[in-house]
Each structure stands twice: as structure tokens, then as C-alpha cells.
Write a protein that holds these residues in place. Structure first.
Motif, PDB file in Angstrom:
ATOM      1  N   ALA A  87     -21.010   9.379 -11.468  1.00 59.80           N
ATOM      2  CA  ALA A  87     -20.633   7.987 -11.229  1.00 59.80           C
ATOM      3  C   ALA A  87     -21.682   7.098 -11.885  1.00 59.80           C
ATOM      4  CB  ALA A  87     -20.565   7.712  -9.732  1.00 59.80           C
ATOM      5  N   TRP A 134     -24.302   0.166 -16.045  1.00 62.50           N
ATOM      6  CA  TRP A 134     -23.390  -0.928 -16.342  1.00 62.50           C
ATOM      7  C   TRP A 134     -24.108  -2.122 -16.962  1.00 62.50           C
ATOM      8  CZ3 TRP A 134     -18.577  -0.106 -16.965  1.00 62.50           C
ATOM      9  CH2 TRP A 134     -17.895   0.850 -16.198  1.00 62.50           C
ATOM     10  N   GLU A 178     -13.501   3.146 -13.616  1.00 62.49           N
ATOM     11  CA  GLU A 178     -14.391   2.951 -12.473  1.00 62.49           C
ATOM     12  C   GLU A 178     -13.621   2.393 -11.276  1.00 62.49           C
ATOM     13  OE1 GLU A 178     -18.185   2.678 -10.393  1.00 62.49           O
ATOM     14  OE2 GLU A 178     -17.134   3.989 -11.790  1.00 62.49           O
ATOM     15  N   ARG A 223     -11.689   5.123  -9.677  1.00 65.28           N
ATOM     16  CA  ARG A 223     -12.606   6.008  -8.933  1.00 65.28           C
ATOM     17  C   ARG A 223     -12.939   5.395  -7.581  1.00 65.28           C
ATOM     18  NH1 ARG A 223     -17.754   6.676  -7.647  1.00 65.28           N
ATOM     19  NH2 ARG A 223     -18.341   4.680  -8.566  1.00 65.28           N
ATOM     20  N   PRO A 230     -16.020  -4.213 -10.215  1.00 62.10           N
ATOM     21  CA  PRO A 230     -15.366  -3.658 -11.405  1.00 62.10           C
ATOM     22  C   PRO A 230     -13.926  -4.124 -11.607  1.00 62.10           C
ATOM     23  CG  PRO A 230     -16.621  -1.945 -10.308  1.00 62.10           C
ATOM     24  CD  PRO A 230     -16.601  -3.135  -9.389  1.00 62.10           C
ATOM     25  N   PHE A 261     -20.013   8.155 -17.790  1.00 60.42           N
ATOM     26  CA  PHE A 261     -19.403   9.108 -16.858  1.00 60.42           C
ATOM     27  C   PHE A 261     -19.839  10.551 -17.088  1.00 60.42           C
ATOM     28  CE2 PHE A 261     -16.513   5.482 -17.367  1.00 60.42           C
ATOM     29  CZ  PHE A 261     -16.422   5.060 -16.045  1.00 60.42           C
TER      30      PHE A 261
END
Length: 289
Positions: free
Chosen positions: A128, A134, A181, A184, A198, A245
């Protein structure tokens, strides 16, 4: 992996169908409605346009599902199939003859994609991304996009279109990463997913990418924009998949085959984009029986 491939290909097919249907509906709208809200109202009363919107929604759902089950570095390159699918749909729906050059272009894009994915052999992808990941992604991709747009402002014609095409491809790749994301987070925090950043960053990146793409198309020919977009999006997505990832690709001597695959995709995209049918001509009426 097979499910991911099927979902991604379905997304590409839906995007292609949406493009064809919406383009056909828009071409029959009165020119006097350009830049007016009445154009949207007129489109909403056309079954063809509504079908295009439905296909677009289907494409989004298929893409989100593919990214939920599979790797970013696998899903995004498969979406390149939208361009060959567009040509095939035009052929089936409107009876337009595809000449030898167009069939070779379709084969070139398909083989190039297969070669790229087979040689890169994307794998892994269980980590993750951290907040730091990010931030670095935003700085790097945002900086590159800003540079490209800044350069585009002092250029004109094909050069501006190419720079903006690359910037939009970069934006769509970042949008897909944020979509992955978001899916997820949805799998683990369904109730709170709309309170996470996100989702909103994905929407913002998507709107930005569409705006830059439209500006690119306004600045130059589709023959310039489409190939740059078709190459930048999957290549950037592969890089983001690895960086964010933990996905892996083969390097070393395999890079030669990967570059060959990218070259075939670029060549096929150029040839397909040169077709007047892809540019939106000859979509006024369905084929006669």
C-alpha cells in the motif's frame, strides 16, 4: 490475472463504443447550439447519446473492477485497445470498409501491446502506498505536467498538441493510480471511503486530464495527440505501478522488446488516427441493409 485482463478489455470496448455513439450524436446536433447548455438538453433526448453515456459508465466500472483485482501496470496498457475497438465498432455498425493499411494498424497496436506486456511480465503489487509515496508522485508528475503545459503555451500547432497529449496521458495515468488506491480503500473501509482524499484527488486529476486533452485536440490534429497519449499513459502507469504499489517488471535485455512493443503501439496509433473514421467523419448514419 485472466479476470483482470477480461475486465480491462471490456473497459476498453465500452470506452470505444461510448466514443462512437457520443460522436455520432454530437455530429447531428445543430451548430447553433455550440457552447450552449441547450446542447446538453438536446443530447439527453437522443437515445444514441444516452447509450454512449451508459457505455462510458460501464467502462468506468469495468476499469475500477480491473484495478481492484489486478495491477496498474497491466490494466492501463490494456486500455490502449480502445482505439482498435473503435475502428472495429465503426466497421460493424456503419459498414465502413477497412483497407489493408487500417487492418495492419490494428494488428500493430495489438501485437505491440502483447509484446510490451509479455516482455515486461508485470507481477507483484501487494504493498500500500505511503503518504510519502504520494507526495513524491504528486511533486514529480505535477512538475512534469507543469513543465509540459508551460512549454505548450509558447509553442503552437503540432508541437503544442504533442506536448499537451503527453501531459494528458500523464494525468490519466495518475488518475488510474488514484482509482486503484480508491478501490483498495473501498475494499477495507467501505463506509468511510468517501471521506478519504484519494477519491476526490481522482476526480480532480480526471477533470484536469480531460481538460488538457480537449485543449490538445483543439491545438492540433488527432494524428499528433492520440499516439502521444497512447504511449504516455501505459508507460507512466507501469512506472507508477512499480513505484507506488510494489509491482515488478522485467528489465535488462527485456527492455529492448518492451521498447519494440511501444514502437509498434505508436506506429499503429498514428496510422489509426490518420483514418477519417476515427476523426469522427462518416458517422452520420448507420449502414444500409
Amino acid at each position: 490475472m485472466l479476470l483482470t485482463v477480461i475486465l480491462a478489455v471490456c473497459a476498453a470496448a465500452c470506452n470505444a463504443l461510448s466514443s462512437v455513439l457520443q460522436r455520432r450524436a454530437a455530429r447531428t446536433a445543430p451548430q447553433s447550439e455550440a457552447f450552449k447548455l441547450s446542447l446538453l438538453w438536446d443530447m439527453m433526448r437522443r437515445p444514441v447519446w444516452l447509450g454512449g453515456i451508459g457505455a462510458m459508465i460501464g467502462g468506468f466500472l469495468f476499469q475500477a473492477s480491473a484495478l481492484n483485482f489486478g495491477m496498474l501496470s497491466l490494466v492501463q496498457p490494456l486500455l490502449i485497445m480502445e482505439l482498435p475497438f473503435t475502428m472495429l465498432i465503426i466497421w460493424l455498425m456503419f459498414g465502413i470498409k477497412l483497407n489493408r493499411q487500417l487492418w495492419l494498424a490494428i494488428i500493430s497496436v495489438t501485437l505491440g501491446l502483447a509484446l510490451l506486456l509479455a516482455s515486461a511480465s508485470p507481477g507483484g503489487g501487494h504493498q500500500a502506498p505511503t503518504a510519502q509515496d504520494w507526495v513524491i508522485t504528486a511533486i514529480v508528475c505535477g512538475g512534469i505536467a507543469a513543465f509540459l503545459i508551460g512549454m505548450a503555451k509558447i509553442k503552437s500547432g503540432s508541437r503544442r498538441a504533442a506536448l499537451l497529449g503527453i501531459a494528458s496521458g500523464l494525468g490519466f495515468a495518475v488518475t488510474a493510480a488514484l482509482m486503484k488506491e480508491s478501490t483498495r480503500l473501498f475494499a477495507t473501509e467501505k463506509a468511510a471511503v468517501l471521506t478519504t482524499w484519494p477519491v476526490y484527488a481522482m476526480v480532480a486529476a480526471g477533470i484536469f486530464s480531460v481538460f488538457v486533452l480537449q485543449t490538445a485536440l483543439q491545438s492540433g490534429n488527432l494524428v499528433v495527440v492520440q499516439p502521444t497519449l497512447n504511449v504516455t499513459d501505459p508507460v507512466t502507469s507501469i512506472g507508477l505501478g512499480v513505484a507506488l504499489f510494489g509491482e515488478s517488471i522485467r528489465l535488462g535485455a527485456w527492455v529492448v522488446l518492451e521498447l519494440l512493443g511501444v514502437g509498434l503501439i505508436f506506429y499503429g496509433s498514428v496510422k489509426l488516427a490518420q483514418s477519417p473514421h476515427i476523426r469522427g467523419q462518416d458517422l452520420m448514419a448507420p449502414k444500409e441493409e
